[in-house]
Design an enzyme around this catalytic site. Sequence first.
Site, PDB file in Angstrom:
ATOM      1  CE  LYS A 273      -3.148   2.589   3.063  1.00 33.84           C
ATOM      2  NZ  LYS A 273      -4.041   2.534   4.247  1.00 33.84           N
ATOM      3  CG  ASP A 278      -5.298   7.857   4.815  1.00 36.21           C
ATOM      4  OD1 ASP A 278      -6.210   8.514   4.258  1.00 36.21           O
ATOM      5  OD2 ASP A 278      -5.501   6.793   5.454  1.00 36.21           O
ATOM      6  CE  LYS A 285      -6.296   8.462   8.325  1.00 40.09           C
ATOM      7  NZ  LYS A 285      -6.973   7.331   9.005  1.00 40.09           N
ATOM      8  CG  ASP A 296      -1.768   5.132   4.943  1.00 33.61           C
ATOM      9  OD1 ASP A 296      -1.614   4.059   5.559  1.00 33.61           O
ATOM     10  OD2 ASP A 296      -2.856   5.501   4.473  1.00 33.61           O
ATOM     11  CG  ASP A 355      -9.641   7.334   6.856  1.00 39.60           C
ATOM     12  OD1 ASP A 355      -8.569   7.308   6.219  1.00 39.60           O
ATOM     13  OD2 ASP A 355      -9.708   7.488   8.088  1.00 39.60           O
ATOM     14  NE  ARG A 359     -10.646  -1.256   3.665  1.00 41.60           N
ATOM     15  CZ  ARG A 359     -11.246  -1.523   4.821  1.00 41.60           C
ATOM     16  NH1 ARG A 359     -12.420  -2.134   4.840  1.00 41.60           N
ATOM     17  NH2 ARG A 359     -10.680  -1.195   5.963  1.00 41.60           N
TER      18      ARG A 359
END
Length: 507
Positions: A273, A278, A285, A296, A355, A359
Amino acid sequence: MTTLSASAATPTSVPADALVVGVGQGPDGPVVAGGAESLDADLGGRLGAVLADLAVTGKEGEVTRFPTLGATPAALAVAVGLGRVPADGAPYDPESLRRAAGSAVRALAGVRRAVLTLPLANVGARQPEPAPDDLRAVTEGALLGSYGFTRYRTRDPGKDPVAAVVLAVDDAGQRAAKAVLARAEAVASAVALVRDLVNTPPGDLHPVELAAAAVEAGARLGVQVDVLDEKALRKAGYGGILGVGQGSANPPRLIRMAYLPGRAGTTVALVGKGITFDSGGLSLKPAAAMEWMKMDMGGAAAVIGATTAAAALRLPINVIGYAPTAENLPGGSAIRPADVLTMYGGTKVEVLNTDAEGRLVLADALVRAGEDTPDYLVDVATLTGAQLVALGSRVAGVMGDDTMRDRVVAASQRAGEAMWPMPLPPELRASLDSDVADLKNIGDRNGGMLTAGLFLKEFVPAGVPWAHIDIAGPAFNLGDAYGYTPKGGTGAAVRTLVQLLEDLAAG
Ligand code: BES
Ligand code: ZN
Ligand code: ZN
């Protein structure tokens, strides 16, 4: 980087500024470990008394230095804690040695040359054939502990890392040491690369720069690196990577690194990833949670590091590393909660929380990796806050097929990285069902690490043994440095991946 060498000479006869000895925590007080004999002799047999006067306990991470006042050539003697002395004369475990070597070298920043004596293979008596895992651990710990990230300090750059570490080994150790040193150097430089990439501020490391770093790292070692830009991603239908990246002015990329030493043989695909920052996107966030979200891309960096390390070590196994990379920002063209993305390969995903972006980029890359028909597939990601809830900040979660998951956990144990097997409970899968599309990108919050794993599983090519490593906590050390682990980027998963590649190459 710190240079490392091994010497079979008496430790006190090796020219050095500092001489390091190990001390364990015994039931009745500190116990000087094997390797310290010549220092003790130079001190007239009073090493134990000196350590007692200094209140040395031998506990893990403890570093005590004292001047030798001409008693021995090194001006400085250093006692490093090894933790509890193993029962029944058992050897110290390699991870204790790795940490002690790291603590010592880290504490000695500013010193030019240090001799390191640590008990290889046994307490109190060095064996003629030190176990390579011990040697490995000490060499790795020393190199990993010398890391510093000072690129952004203009006022006080801090002390230089120890320039040279000499490892005291016996003759047999010296013969074994050559290959071990070379391996440690390849692994440590991969870890340092990962730490640098993770520590670099997100404004200086967008997907384009991450791709450039992969190209540069690969070029030095003859690894083929291909990068898909946003145009190529659009043409091929990488909806996950594009969707996550569309809220940022800095376009996404898909990095592919191929180390192919032989036509035949085993092929392993690694996927990491690579979210260079992020923010959460529109599902923003809170400010404090964002402070460290430059990390991230730790999974992508680990894949870049492990692939280059495999090439540096000339491992007899094909490695294809994928790093899908994007910046997750809430710009005016960002994806919205309830948008549907078409992933590479056609699966449609309803994005209910922007967020849960990792994936989405991983899904595209997992499907793409399947086109290489790998024999094994492993992905690494700073995927969920739920990983920290379940396992704390230092233990990674490993999911996947039982066999592959257990191979990864076994590799992590040998490599000295904390990872723990976690299940993929089938009953959680239904929580990923969408009202409008094939899947939604969030499911049951309870067991969030596992739901994320189940989401990824939907994109794993059929029949390919697969494991998923969630390194959300382990990738970044928010606390103080300890052992060989610095503050900030840790390089998590690189050593495990290299060990796994070695294991798979061995059959
Ligand atoms: N990058 C985060 C996961 C993370 C959290 C890494 C804390 C390191 C420390 C990830 O993209 C994320 O935000 N995941 C969400 C998923 C949720 C919305 C289903 C999370 O864990 O809260
Ligand atoms: Zn996120
Ligand atoms: Zn993320």
